[in-house]
Design a protein around this motif. Sequence first.
Motif, PDB file in Angstrom:
ATOM      1  N   ILE A 157      52.112  44.388  22.985  1.00  0.00           N
ATOM      2  CA  ILE A 157      51.279  43.934  21.766  1.00  0.00           C
ATOM      3  C   ILE A 157      50.924  42.334  21.713  1.00  0.00           C
ATOM      4  O   ILE A 157      49.891  42.052  21.149  1.00  0.00           O
ATOM      5  CB  ILE A 157      52.061  44.117  20.494  1.00  0.00           C
ATOM      6  N   GLN A 158      52.049  41.489  22.091  1.00  0.00           N
ATOM      7  CA  GLN A 158      51.720  40.132  22.335  1.00  0.00           C
ATOM      8  C   GLN A 158      50.837  39.617  23.247  1.00  0.00           C
ATOM      9  O   GLN A 158      49.839  38.675  23.057  1.00  0.00           O
ATOM     10  CB  GLN A 158      53.017  39.428  22.439  1.00  0.00           C
ATOM     11  N   GLN A 159      50.919  40.232  24.338  1.00  0.00           N
ATOM     12  CA  GLN A 159      49.837  40.293  25.465  1.00  0.00           C
ATOM     13  C   GLN A 159      48.546  40.654  24.943  1.00  0.00           C
ATOM     14  O   GLN A 159      47.527  39.784  25.318  1.00  0.00           O
ATOM     15  CB  GLN A 159      50.537  40.924  26.547  1.00  0.00           C
ATOM     16  N   ASP A 160      48.504  41.736  24.159  1.00  0.00           N
ATOM     17  CA  ASP A 160      47.063  41.953  23.805  1.00  0.00           C
ATOM     18  C   ASP A 160      46.708  40.855  22.897  1.00  0.00           C
ATOM     19  O   ASP A 160      45.592  40.785  22.826  1.00  0.00           O
ATOM     20  CB  ASP A 160      47.079  43.542  23.230  1.00  0.00           C
ATOM     21  N   ALA A 161      47.487  40.699  21.970  1.00  0.00           N
ATOM     22  CA  ALA A 161      47.243  39.426  20.834  1.00  0.00           C
ATOM     23  C   ALA A 161      46.677  38.147  21.712  1.00  0.00           C
ATOM     24  O   ALA A 161      45.578  37.624  21.366  1.00  0.00           O
ATOM     25  CB  ALA A 161      48.405  39.327  19.833  1.00  0.00           C
ATOM     26  N   ASP A 162      47.490  37.827  22.660  1.00  0.00           N
ATOM     27  CA  ASP A 162      47.146  36.773  23.624  1.00  0.00           C
ATOM     28  C   ASP A 162      45.759  36.815  24.279  1.00  0.00           C
ATOM     29  O   ASP A 162      45.056  36.206  24.130  1.00  0.00           O
ATOM     30  CB  ASP A 162      48.190  36.419  24.445  1.00  0.00           C
ATOM     31  N   ARG A 163      45.546  37.994  24.663  1.00  0.00           N
ATOM     32  CA  ARG A 163      44.353  38.256  25.490  1.00  0.00           C
ATOM     33  C   ARG A 163      43.273  38.204  24.606  1.00  0.00           C
ATOM     34  O   ARG A 163      42.131  37.732  24.897  1.00  0.00           O
ATOM     35  CB  ARG A 163      44.562  39.646  26.230  1.00  0.00           C
ATOM     36  N   ALA A 164      43.462  38.806  23.368  1.00  0.00           N
ATOM     37  CA  ALA A 164      42.381  38.741  22.294  1.00  0.00           C
ATOM     38  C   ALA A 164      42.064  37.229  21.857  1.00  0.00           C
ATOM     39  O   ALA A 164      40.947  36.964  21.849  1.00  0.00           O
ATOM     40  CB  ALA A 164      42.850  39.532  20.990  1.00  0.00           C
TER      41      ALA A 164
END
Length: 337
Positions: free
Chosen positions: A189-196
């Motif tokens: 989720i954090q990676q997705d948030a960072d990617r976003a």
Amino acid sequence: MPDITRRFGLRHLRSAPTAHIRHHKRGKLVHDGPGLSFWFRPLSAALSEVPVDDRELAVSFHARTADFQDVTVQASVTYRVSDPALAAARLDFSVDPDTGVWRGAPLEQLATLLTESAQQHALAVLARTDLAAALADGVATVRERIGAGLADEPRLPATGIDVVAVRVVAIRPEPEVERALRTPARERIQQDADRATYERRAVAVERERAIAENELASRIELARREERLVDQRGTNARREAEENAAADAVRAEAEATRTVRLAGAEAESVRAVGEARAAAQASWLRVHGDVDAATLNALAVTRLAENVPRIEHLTLSPDVVTGLLSKLAAPDGGEQP
């Protein structure tokens, strides 16, 4: 619990519609049914109260999965007594004729029976399931297994118990294992948030670049239009100067022509005036040439008198008067010796 009151050595029982009452007198069944109300003698009466409403039983127990992980199962079993006579014969539902309180703990016995049966079937299915599968699909699997196991349990029909519904609320691992399982998901989720966030920043940078390019293109277009405006202004100024020069040339030529004409006219006028003056002067000289000196002197005095300013007072000395008289007395107007 039924309501029991005392009157003159007798007892009166009044039960709820959800409670099945069995009254035996001297070994014979006298009253049998839910929601009864009757008088009885306490010394010869045997009373039983069997609840016939649906009851909820919360079940919570620990189990171990196929990969030796401890989990906690939280479930709920809804049951009811379908055969009060059979239940009263297998379990102690007798009540005190004076207080109406159960002499034993029949509901606890039923809870123990249902809990152990449900736990047995749940342990059997979880022992063959990994932790990940148990957490993902274990709720439905355990619910179906417990429902089927309780339906096939022989002691329940023999006790007059029907299982209405089975619900599995949750299957939870130990807190440390749960935190460990949450970590990869949180990391994703954090990676997705960072990617976003990165994508949003990239989009913002791209938009800023597009805005800067648009501003630069606007400035270039504005400079090009200003250049055209300057060129047009120069062309207009040059054309205006040329037109002004042409107008000035026409005006100068007209002025020169007019001046020449005026000069010719003035010269002609001056020549004509000169000729007229010369002719007049010649005539005047010819006329005066034929006149004697005394007449000319008189004319001169007359002309002088016309041009002399006004004289308020005149003082003549004897010398001046004598000289004038002498000149006037002389015949030729000259001085006498």
